[in-house]
Design a protein around this motif. Structure first.
Motif, short mmCIF file in Angstrom:
data_model
loop_
_atom_site.label_atom_id
_atom_site.label_comp_id
_atom_site.label_asym_id
_atom_site.label_seq_id
_atom_site.Cartn_x
_atom_site.Cartn_y
_atom_site.Cartn_z
N LYS A 69 8.15 -1.70 11.20
CA LYS A 69 7.52 -2.60 10.68
C LYS A 69 7.98 -2.79 8.84
CE LYS A 69 3.34 -2.18 13.94
NZ LYS A 69 1.71 -2.47 13.84
N ALA A 99 0.47 -0.55 0.18
CA ALA A 99 -0.30 -0.13 0.14
C ALA A 99 0.83 1.00 0.10
CB ALA A 99 -1.10 0.63 1.25
N ASP A 108 9.66 5.10 3.09
CA ASP A 108 8.97 6.54 2.36
C ASP A 108 9.05 6.83 3.58
OD1 ASP A 108 7.05 8.20 2.50
OD2 ASP A 108 5.16 5.82 2.23
N LYS A 128 5.73 2.53 12.25
CA LYS A 128 5.38 1.67 10.93
C LYS A 128 7.35 1.97 9.88
CE LYS A 128 2.49 1.02 7.28
NZ LYS A 128 1.73 0.31 7.07
N THR A 133 3.94 -8.29 8.74
CA THR A 133 3.19 -7.33 8.18
C THR A 133 2.23 -7.94 6.81
OG1 THR A 133 3.85 -6.05 6.13
CG2 THR A 133 4.84 -5.43 8.58
N ASP A 134 0.82 -7.18 6.43
CA ASP A 134 0.27 -7.48 5.04
C ASP A 134 0.65 -7.93 4.19
OD1 ASP A 134 -1.92 -7.32 7.61
OD2 ASP A 134 -2.52 -5.14 6.81
N ASP A 173 7.04 -0.04 -0.83
CA ASP A 173 7.67 1.76 -0.68
C ASP A 173 8.49 1.60 0.86
OD1 ASP A 173 6.85 4.04 -2.86
OD2 ASP A 173 4.73 3.24 -1.97
N ASP A 212 -7.32 -3.14 9.85
CA ASP A 212 -7.05 -2.20 10.66
C ASP A 212 -7.64 -0.71 10.08
OD1 ASP A 212 -4.40 -2.40 9.04
OD2 ASP A 212 -3.73 -1.48 10.38
N LYS A 213 -7.62 -0.43 9.08
CA LYS A 213 -7.53 -0.10 7.71
C LYS A 213 -9.45 0.45 6.73
CE LYS A 213 -3.48 1.65 8.61
NZ LYS A 213 -2.78 0.94 7.77
N SER A 246 -4.13 -4.88 2.62
CA SER A 246 -4.70 -4.10 2.95
C SER A 246 -5.83 -3.07 1.98
CB SER A 246 -4.02 -3.24 3.71
OG SER A 246 -4.86 -1.78 5.05
N1 LIG Z 1 5.28 2.47 2.29
C1 LIG Z 1 4.74 1.73 2.43
N2 LIG Z 1 3.80 2.59 3.10
C2 LIG Z 1 2.54 1.30 3.15
N3 LIG Z 1 2.63 0.67 3.73
C3 LIG Z 1 3.66 -0.49 2.52
C4 LIG Z 1 4.42 0.61 2.07
N4 LIG Z 1 5.44 -0.10 1.75
C5 LIG Z 1 4.95 -1.65 1.25
N5 LIG Z 1 4.05 -1.94 2.71
C6 LIG Z 1 3.26 -3.12 2.73
O1 LIG Z 1 1.14 -2.24 2.49
C7 LIG Z 1 1.15 -3.13 3.78
C8 LIG Z 1 -0.70 -1.89 4.10
O2 LIG Z 1 -0.93 -2.66 5.52
P1 LIG Z 1 -0.86 -2.06 6.37
O3 LIG Z 1 -0.99 -0.75 6.00
O4 LIG Z 1 -2.48 -2.16 7.18
O5 LIG Z 1 0.48 -1.73 7.16
P2 LIG Z 1 -0.07 -2.94 9.01
O6 LIG Z 1 1.00 -4.60 8.19
O7 LIG Z 1 -1.93 -3.63 9.03
O8 LIG Z 1 0.76 -2.00 9.59
P3 LIG Z 1 0.26 -1.18 10.46
O9 LIG Z 1 0.17 -2.02 12.03
O10 LIG Z 1 1.61 0.02 10.75
O11 LIG Z 1 -0.78 -0.80 10.32
C9 LIG Z 1 1.92 -3.05 5.05
O12 LIG Z 1 1.93 -3.84 5.23
C10 LIG Z 1 3.02 -3.55 3.91
O13 LIG Z 1 3.90 -4.74 4.09
#
Ligand SMILES: Nc1ncnc2c1ncn2[C@@H]1O[C@H](COP(=O)(O)OP(=O)(O)OP(=O)(O)O)[C@@H](O)[C@H]1O
Ligand SMILES: Nc1nc2c(c(=O)[nH]1)N=C(CO)CN2
Ligand SMILES: [Mg+2]
Length: 232
Positions: free
Chosen positions: A195, A56, A185, A192, A159-160, A182, A100-101, A79
């Motif tokens: 993660k 994402a 990022d 984040k 992570t997702d 990214d 979570d989103k 996500s």
């Molecule tokens: N720059 C980025 N920002 C966000 N997600 C990214 C990015 N680059 C790669 N990703 C991937 O896309 C996924 C988007 O999922 P999401 O934003 O819901 O995060 P998450 O794994 O649930 O962690 P968090 O607890 O931070 O929300 C991330 O888990 C990650 O693996």
């Protein structure tokens, strides 16, 4: 991946973030109580396929990322990546999420017979209780980062986005094409960013297990901290 192989890496993640394993186990058991066995044949489109693994990150909106996603045989999306792809006319074969989103998307997709891999962990139990009962059960693939139990599976990953890659690997994808990743990022906050560091490490591990070169890691391999990983 068997849990025995995943467990030492999972322990390192728990140490790094201060997660309590019993919290993840309780979450797994809540998800188990709300779900049934998922038939992995529903995801047979990933077998022997070039699978786009959509993160994402902001680059997912770029023409080149969307073109690569369109060109793939199948798409797994993390996500909110699933929403960005849908807005550009690309339907994912599977969404991977910890809810979570965009829980509304999870309800809608399962209702439209698209599989969603729903992940339970120590910090999302209220979301699991709230969202999963609204979903069409056959299209929920329940996952955990703790030991698998009952219908709840563990394919590896944290992570997702990296869980989406481990799932595609488990399902026999021939090639993984990363779009919307990214890893550096500047817009993300520090938790984040930590993660994403783990996501990068886990992709490095998956790459070495598959004996494949992931373009998302090009130029980064030398900087990856590998001490917690069972790699050379
Ligand atoms: N720059 C980025 N920002 C966000 N997600 C990214 C990015 N680059 C790669 N990703 C991937 O896309 C996924 C988007 O999922 P999401 O934003 O819901 O995060 P998450 O794994 O649930 O962690 P968090 O607890 O931070 O929300 C991330 O888990 C990650 O693996
Ligand atoms: N216990 C716990 N586990 C997680 C968490 C989190 O915030 N807490 N976030 C994740 C990102 O998808 C994956 N796993
Ligand atoms: Mg998430």
């Amino acid at each position: 991946m068997e849990f025995d192989e995943w467990e030492p890496v999972y322990e390192a993640i728990c140490r790094d973030f201060g997660y309590d394993r019993t919290g993840d186990e309780r979450a797994r058991d809540v998800l188990a109580s709300l779900t049934d066995d998922f038939d992995l044949d529903r995801l047979s489109s990933l077998r022997d396929a070039t699978v786009a693994v959509a993160g994402a990150g902001p680059s997912l909106e770029s023409a080149s990322a969307l073109e690569r996603a369109r060109a793939a045989d199948a798409v797994v999306a993390a996500s909110t990546a699933v929403d960005t792809l849908a807005a550009n006319g690309i339907d994912a074969d599977c969404m991977v999420t910890d809810l979570d989103k965009n829980p509304e998307t999870v309800r809608r997709l399962t209702g439209a017979e698209t599989t969603v891999a729903v992940h339970a962990h120590g910090d999302n139990v209220p979301l699991v209780r709230d969202v999963v009962p609204d979903c069409a059960g056959e299209f929920v693939l329940p996952t955990t980062q703790a030991a698998p139990r009952g219908p709840v599976r563990n394919f590896g990953g944290f992570t997702d986005g990296d869980r989406a890659a481990f799932l595609a690997d488990h399902l026999g994808a021939a090639e993984l094409a990363f779009v919307g990743w990214d890893l550096e990022d500047p817009a993300v906050d520090s938790p984040k960013a930590r993660k994403l560091e783990w996501a990068e490490r886990l992709l490095y591990w998956l790459e070495s297990r598959r004996d494949e070169r992931f373009s998302v890691l090009d130029g980064r391999r030398d900087a990856i901290e590998t001490s917690a990983l069972p790699v050379e």
